[in-house]
Design an enzyme around this catalytic site. Structure first.
Site, short mmCIF file in Angstrom:
data_model
loop_
_atom_site.label_atom_id
_atom_site.label_comp_id
_atom_site.label_asym_id
_atom_site.label_seq_id
_atom_site.Cartn_x
_atom_site.Cartn_y
_atom_site.Cartn_z
N SER A 62 0.79 -1.23 0.00
CA SER A 62 0.00 0.00 0.00
C SER A 62 0.82 1.28 0.00
CB SER A 62 -0.93 0.00 1.21
OG SER A 62 -0.18 -0.10 2.40
N HIS A 110 -5.45 -4.09 -1.09
CA HIS A 110 -5.34 -3.00 -2.07
C HIS A 110 -5.43 -3.50 -3.52
CE1 HIS A 110 -4.48 0.54 0.43
NE2 HIS A 110 -3.99 -0.34 1.28
N LYS A 117 -12.11 -1.01 1.09
CA LYS A 117 -11.34 -0.16 0.18
C LYS A 117 -12.09 -0.06 -1.15
CE LYS A 117 -7.21 -0.53 2.89
NZ LYS A 117 -6.28 -1.50 3.44
C1 LIG Z 1 -6.20 -1.82 4.93
C2 LIG Z 1 -5.63 -3.16 5.09
C3 LIG Z 1 -6.16 -4.05 6.02
C4 LIG Z 1 -7.24 -3.65 6.97
O1 LIG Z 1 -8.49 -3.65 6.36
P1 LIG Z 1 -9.74 -3.04 7.13
O2 LIG Z 1 -10.90 -3.67 6.48
O3 LIG Z 1 -9.67 -1.57 6.96
O4 LIG Z 1 -9.61 -3.44 8.56
C5 LIG Z 1 -5.65 -5.32 6.08
N1 LIG Z 1 -4.62 -5.70 5.29
C6 LIG Z 1 -4.07 -4.87 4.40
C7 LIG Z 1 -2.96 -5.36 3.53
C8 LIG Z 1 -4.54 -3.58 4.27
O5 LIG Z 1 -4.01 -2.75 3.38
#
Ligand SMILES: *Cc1c(COP(=O)(O)O)cnc(C)c1O
Length: 395
Positions: A185, A213, A243
């Site tokens: 990310s 992502h 996301k």
């Molecule tokens: C954002 C993210 C998470 C967390 O996801 P949420 O649904 O916001 O708790 C987990 N793993 C990765 C790789 C992320 O980028």
């Protein structure tokens, strides 16, 4: 308050402020869209993970409202008591279809999915090979499992292979897992999944990809595992629903026996209430939309490529991203914070990302273009970047 706690907090907070590492959180007044309002001012929003713009999608809002009318606002209980609504079952069928697997299980968040899934199969007699740049929730999930954590250099396949070999030959571990983000990310680069799968086959490693992502973004929207055509090879396909999918929640997709096991052994599934009906209905429709059309996906990539080309032309260091995630690497933490602050004053909301989220000395302003940005918005953002970049001597 306890004196010891008070001293601890004050000293540490002061330290962060002095080093420019304290992150001030802004309240967004209204929806999180291509533009947002902060402190009464409308800004071009380049900081969300709302890649496809689905967080404010009208069709999804309608679907959520209808589900709330029919089912209410809460699931009412944890899944195993009576919080499993038929909506959750439909969602999990849709997730399996989306990911090309036999089965899937949904969780309340991506973070809690990593807490759930890793510790359900790994324990203190096991080892986990973990990419050095893996997300915090993966790291915490690994820690929770009590397995031996062996970090390998970021996307360094020789290092992974050597460490897999050493761990296997040591005879110390019952099971060995390799775990990676699908898309990283902070830099926007893609994991080398074909090589990882090959190494995994050689040493019978369990494979675990967190594609938070990637889903909605890579693989024509179906994610990084699909991008490489490895749906049958990856044991755990993890993702978030917050996301690109635009709502909230997390999931694991995989073989039926894996999902059956997680339903009886993963603690956040067993002991935490399920995602609400409105959310579940919106997510299910969002997945269908992503499967039915690549229109939003295509728009996202077009905007990403446009912004990248523009920033590069201006002379910014945009790293080696392979996805719409576009870092502008500034380096010094304080300069990075100042840069981001000046962008906000000029009308672009692009947050500074500094240590400990990224390594010291690699502070950056990260840009996340989304499908619903217009060209005019991106042109305005580029003009502001040019102005602030020259003012602060970054370009
Ligand atoms: C954002 C993210 C998470 C967390 O996801 P949420 O649904 O916001 O708790 C987990 N793993 C990765 C790789 C992320 O980028």
């Amino acid at each position: 308050m306890s004196k010891i706690l008070d001293t601890f907090l004050n000293e540490n907070l002061q330290g962060l402020h002095e080093q420019g590492l304290y992150n001030e959180i802004d309240a967004v007044e209204g929806a999180n869209g291509p533009t947002i309002k902060v402190n009464g001012k409308t800004l071009i929003n380049l900081s969300s993970n709302n890649y496809l713009g689905l967080a404010t999608n009208e069709e999804l809002k309608q679907v959520a409202k209808e589900a709330i009318d029919q089912y209410g606002v809460g699931a009412g209980a944890v899944r195993t008591i009576n919080g499993t609504l038929d909506l959750h079952v439909k969602l999990e069928e849709k997730l399996a279809e989306f990911k090309g697997t036999e089965s899937a299980i949904s969780y309340q968040s991506g973070f809690n999915c990593n807490m759930a899934a890793i510790s359900a199969v790994m324990d203190k007699n096991d080892a986990i090979l973990s990419d050095q740049l893996n997300h915090a929730s993966i790291i915490d999930g690994c820690r929770l499992s009590k397995a031996k954590i062996i970090a390998y250099n970021h996307s360094d396949m020789e290092d992974l292979r050597q460490k897999a070999k050493d761990a296997t030959e040591s005879g110390l571990y019952n099971k060995i897992m390799v775990i990676t983000d699908g898309v990283f990310s902070m830099d926007g680069d893609i994991a080398k999944l074909p090589e990882i799968v090959q190494i995994a086959k050689e040493f019978d490693l369990i494979t675990y990809v967190d594609d938070a992502h990637g889903s909605g973004v890579t693989g024509k929207g179906k994610g990084t595992v699909k991008h490489f055509g490895l749906e049958k090879e990856i044991d755990f396909q993890i993702g978030t629903l917050s996301k690109a999918i635009g709502v909230v929640g997390g999931y694991v997709a995989g073989k039926k026996n894996l999902i059956d096991w997680l339903k009886v052994r993963s603690r956040p599934f067993l002991f935490s209430t399920a995602v609400t009906p409105g959310d579940v209905a919106a997510i299910t429709r969002a997945l269908q939309m992503i499967m039915d059309s690549t229109e939003l996906h295509d728009q996202l990539w077009e905007n990403g490529n446009y912004l990248k080309a523009g920033l590069k032309k201006l002379g910014f260091n945009i790293g080696a991203s392979e996805t719409p995630i576009t870092p502008c690497i500034i380096g010094d933490e304080k300069l990075t914070q100042t840069f981001s602050k000046r962008l906000v004053e000029e009308g672009v909301y692009a947050k500074a990302i500094v240590f400990p989220t990224v390594a010291k000395g690699t502070g950056r302003v990260r840009n996340m273009p989304i499908a619903t940005h217009t060209k005019a918005m991106l042109d305005d953002a580029l003009a502001i970047y040019e102005r602030v970049g020259k003012e602060l001597g970054v370009i």
